[in-house]
Design a protein around this motif. Structure first.
Motif, PDB file in Angstrom:
ATOM      1  N   ASN A 167      22.726 -13.249  11.229  1.00  9.88           N
ATOM      2  CA  ASN A 167      24.132 -13.515  10.915  1.00  9.88           C
ATOM      3  C   ASN A 167      25.095 -12.927  11.946  1.00  9.88           C
ATOM      4  O   ASN A 167      26.285 -12.808  11.686  1.00  9.88           O
ATOM      5  CB  ASN A 167      24.465 -12.949   9.529  1.00  9.88           C
ATOM      6  N   LYS A 168      24.553 -12.572  13.126  1.00  8.24           N
ATOM      7  CA  LYS A 168      25.358 -11.877  14.138  1.00  8.24           C
ATOM      8  C   LYS A 168      26.620 -12.651  14.515  1.00  8.24           C
ATOM      9  O   LYS A 168      27.723 -12.086  14.549  1.00  8.24           O
ATOM     10  CB  LYS A 168      24.501 -11.632  15.384  1.00  8.24           C
ATOM     11  N   ASP A 169      26.480 -13.949  14.780  1.00  5.52           N
ATOM     12  CA  ASP A 169      27.619 -14.743  15.238  1.00  5.52           C
ATOM     13  C   ASP A 169      28.716 -14.811  14.170  1.00  5.52           C
ATOM     14  O   ASP A 169      29.901 -14.682  14.481  1.00  5.52           O
ATOM     15  CB  ASP A 169      27.161 -16.152  15.613  1.00  5.52           C
ATOM     16  N   VAL A 187      24.561 -11.137   2.171  1.00  5.13           N
ATOM     17  CA  VAL A 187      25.425 -10.994   3.351  1.00  5.13           C
ATOM     18  C   VAL A 187      26.285 -12.247   3.529  1.00  5.13           C
ATOM     19  O   VAL A 187      27.477 -12.153   3.860  1.00  5.13           O
ATOM     20  CB  VAL A 187      24.574 -10.722   4.616  1.00  5.13           C
ATOM     21  N   ASN A 188      25.706 -13.422   3.328  1.00  6.45           N
ATOM     22  CA  ASN A 188      26.483 -14.662   3.431  1.00  6.45           C
ATOM     23  C   ASN A 188      27.651 -14.662   2.459  1.00  6.45           C
ATOM     24  O   ASN A 188      28.759 -15.112   2.786  1.00  6.45           O
ATOM     25  CB  ASN A 188      25.595 -15.874   3.162  1.00  6.45           C
ATOM     26  N   ASN A 189      27.397 -14.173   1.232  1.00  2.00           N
ATOM     27  CA  ASN A 189      28.482 -14.094   0.246  1.00  2.00           C
ATOM     28  C   ASN A 189      29.559 -13.112   0.692  1.00  2.00           C
ATOM     29  O   ASN A 189      30.754 -13.358   0.500  1.00  2.00           O
ATOM     30  CB  ASN A 189      27.930 -13.673  -1.119  1.00  2.00           C
ATOM     31  N   SER A 190      29.143 -11.998   1.276  1.00  3.90           N
ATOM     32  CA  SER A 190      30.115 -11.013   1.763  1.00  3.90           C
ATOM     33  C   SER A 190      30.993 -11.603   2.859  1.00  3.90           C
ATOM     34  O   SER A 190      32.197 -11.337   2.915  1.00  3.90           O
ATOM     35  CB  SER A 190      29.388  -9.764   2.286  1.00  3.90           C
ATOM     36  N   ILE A 191      30.387 -12.403   3.716  1.00  2.42           N
ATOM     37  CA  ILE A 191      31.155 -13.063   4.782  1.00  2.42           C
ATOM     38  C   ILE A 191      32.069 -14.134   4.194  1.00  2.42           C
ATOM     39  O   ILE A 191      33.251 -14.237   4.553  1.00  2.42           O
ATOM     40  CB  ILE A 191      30.206 -13.683   5.829  1.00  2.42           C
ATOM     41  N   LYS A 192      31.514 -14.914   3.278  1.00  2.00           N
ATOM     42  CA  LYS A 192      32.258 -16.029   2.695  1.00  2.00           C
ATOM     43  C   LYS A 192      33.490 -15.565   1.912  1.00  2.00           C
ATOM     44  O   LYS A 192      34.551 -16.193   1.953  1.00  2.00           O
ATOM     45  CB  LYS A 192      31.325 -16.828   1.773  1.00  2.00           C
ATOM     46  N   TYR A 193      33.346 -14.439   1.222  1.00  2.00           N
ATOM     47  CA  TYR A 193      34.428 -13.977   0.345  1.00  2.00           C
ATOM     48  C   TYR A 193      35.109 -12.720   0.890  1.00  2.00           C
ATOM     49  O   TYR A 193      35.504 -11.842   0.137  1.00  2.00           O
ATOM     50  CB  TYR A 193      33.869 -13.709  -1.056  1.00  2.00           C
ATOM     51  N   LYS A 194      35.265 -12.658   2.212  1.00  2.00           N
ATOM     52  CA  LYS A 194      35.994 -11.523   2.799  1.00  2.00           C
ATOM     53  C   LYS A 194      37.493 -11.695   2.536  1.00  2.00           C
ATOM     54  O   LYS A 194      37.983 -12.804   2.289  1.00  2.00           O
ATOM     55  CB  LYS A 194      35.712 -11.426   4.293  1.00  2.00           C
ATOM     56  N   ARG A 195      38.206 -10.585   2.607  1.00  2.00           N
ATOM     57  CA  ARG A 195      39.661 -10.624   2.423  1.00  2.00           C
ATOM     58  C   ARG A 195      40.360 -10.851   3.756  1.00  2.00           C
ATOM     59  O   ARG A 195      39.956 -10.283   4.774  1.00  2.00           O
ATOM     60  CB  ARG A 195      40.157  -9.318   1.810  1.00  2.00           C
ATOM     61  N   ASP A 196      41.383 -11.673   3.740  1.00  2.00           N
ATOM     62  CA  ASP A 196      42.165 -11.890   4.953  1.00  2.00           C
ATOM     63  C   ASP A 196      43.077 -10.688   5.198  1.00  2.00           C
ATOM     64  O   ASP A 196      43.447  -9.965   4.274  1.00  2.00           O
ATOM     65  CB  ASP A 196      43.007 -13.166   4.818  1.00  2.00           C
ATOM     66  N   ASN A 197      43.442 -10.525   6.472  1.00  2.00           N
ATOM     67  CA  ASN A 197      44.370  -9.452   6.856  1.00  2.00           C
ATOM     68  C   ASN A 197      43.858  -8.062   6.454  1.00  2.00           C
ATOM     69  O   ASN A 197      44.628  -7.169   6.114  1.00  2.00           O
ATOM     70  CB  ASN A 197      45.763  -9.680   6.247  1.00  2.00           C
ATOM     71  N   THR A 198      42.541  -7.919   6.441  1.00  2.00           N
ATOM     72  CA  THR A 198      41.924  -6.633   6.099  1.00  2.00           C
ATOM     73  C   THR A 198      40.775  -6.375   7.072  1.00  2.00           C
ATOM     74  O   THR A 198      40.066  -7.303   7.467  1.00  2.00           O
ATOM     75  CB  THR A 198      41.369  -6.658   4.650  1.00  2.00           C
ATOM     76  N   LEU A 206      22.975 -16.836  -5.838  1.00  2.00           N
ATOM     77  CA  LEU A 206      22.675 -15.633  -6.621  1.00  2.00           C
ATOM     78  C   LEU A 206      21.678 -15.920  -7.733  1.00  2.00           C
ATOM     79  O   LEU A 206      20.931 -15.033  -8.142  1.00  2.00           O
ATOM     80  CB  LEU A 206      23.965 -15.046  -7.196  1.00  2.00           C
ATOM     81  N   TYR A 207      21.669 -17.150  -8.232  1.00  2.00           N
ATOM     82  CA  TYR A 207      20.671 -17.529  -9.249  1.00  2.00           C
ATOM     83  C   TYR A 207      19.263 -17.398  -8.668  1.00  2.00           C
ATOM     84  O   TYR A 207      18.362 -16.839  -9.298  1.00  2.00           O
ATOM     85  CB  TYR A 207      20.924 -18.957  -9.710  1.00  2.00           C
TER      86      TYR A 207
END
Length: 345
Positions: A198-200, A233-244, A299-300
């Motif tokens: 997931n480096k890129d 990790v994909n979920n963490s990337i997908k649901y990151k907060r903007d401007n943070t 997640l299922y």
């Protein structure tokens, strides 16, 4: 089998029986039979009738009670004839024989259906393996020609690769015990493989990653754990907060009973009402509906694979602040490790 219902069901027989008694009684009076003889005959008549009813009730009660109880206890109720003793009365024999034929037919249908499902799964698994070859080639070509390929094409190809993985692992999760291999694996190496994959995306989204105190070993299957961590990790990337300033932090805690691996991110978090349902199949939740990015399957599959491997997983979160996924790897003295492989003692 209730005796009151049994007697009520015999109302026609009882009426015929009583009518017959009164006919016999009338004939006895007409032929001037003595009173003592009438009383004796009446007593014998009623005693024989009650005895016949009770005998018939007891024989049938034994069979029907067993039938009802076994049906209630069985999960696959069509197999109930296999649990019954053959009855010793004609009515029961008819029921027993027909139940057996129904069960046999149903078992054959279930077997045929199960075989067709397994054939379809094998075909899909083979097809996914074939499809992943050109997808992997496209990913590699995009990586080697970043300057000449539009970023949006690279993202879509990566999404396609991830969805292909999801299909493959979803199919395997139904019979994971035939595929996984328990070994002693080093958490930091598995985490490293996931981060390289997931480096890129991590660089593009400017997410800082920290791996703290994860140089420990657990008993699991490296391939399955890598897929599980990749989904998280994909979920963490997908649901990151903007401007943070986004972060993902891996930490491990070890005690005598288990190793706890935590994956923390400071993304948009999960609403409290969704926390208990995030592992449900196809449940996208509030975040998934807002972004229209979630399939509700990742997640299922993660939960299903953890269950198969004997691990426990849970999620903690504070909306608009953070999310922490915890995976618990148990320790079991029933197994021993020889050259990295796990065997039963």
């Amino acid at each position: 089998m209730k005796i009151s219902r049994y007697i009520f069901d015999k109302w026609l027989t009882l009426i015929i029986y009583l009518v017959s008694y009164f006919i016999i009684l009338g004939m006895a009076v007409a032929f001037k039979v003595t009173g003592n003889l009438i009383v004796a005959v009446s007593a014998v008549y009623f005693l024989m009738g009650i005895s016949c009813l009770l005998t018939d009730y007891i024989r049938k009660k034994s069979f029907y009670d067993e039938f009802i109880n076994n049906t209630e206890l069985l999960d696959k109720k069509y197999l109930v004839p296999e649990t019954l003793r053959k009855p010793d009365f004609y009515e029961g024999e008819i029921i027993y024989q027909n139940l057996y034929e129904i069960s046999k037919s149903m078992t054959e249908r279930v077997s045929d259906y199960s075989q067709s499902i397994n054939d379809f799964k094998e075909y899909i698994e083979m097809w996914i393996h074939e499809v992943k070859l050109p997808i992997s080639s496209l990913v590699l070509m995009c990586h080697n020609n970043k300057d000449n390929v539009d970023e949006k094409y690279i993202r879509q190809i990566k999404r396609l690769d991830n969805y292909a993985d999801q299909v493959l692992y979803y199919i395997r999760s139904n019979y994971a015990e035939n595929d996984y291999l328990l070994k002693e694996i080093e958490l930091d190496k598995v985490i490293g493989s996931v981060l390289i994959k997931n480096k890129d995306d991590l660089l593009e989204n400017k997410i800082n990653v920290s791996v703290e105190e994860c140089n420990t070993s657990v008993i699991s299957d490296g391939k399955w754990i890598e897929f599980i961590l990749n989904q998280i990790v994909n979920n963490s990337i997908k649901y990151k907060r903007d401007n943070t300033k986004s972060v993902i932090i891996f930490t491990a805690e070890e005690n005598k009973k288990q190793v706890k691996l935590s994956i923390y991110d400071n993304g948009i978090g999960i609403p409290q009402k969704d926390l208990t349902r995030v592992f449900n199949k196809a449940y996208t939740g509030e975040n998934g509906r807002k972004g229209a990015k979630s399939t509700g399957i990742g997640l299922y599959i993660v939960k299903k694979l953890c269950d198969k491997l004997g691990h426990t997983i849970d999620i903690e979160s504070a909306p608009n602040q953070w999310t922490r996924v915890n995976i618990y790897f148990g320790k079991n003295d029933f197994y021993k490790i020889n050259d990295g492989n796990v065997t039963k003692m």
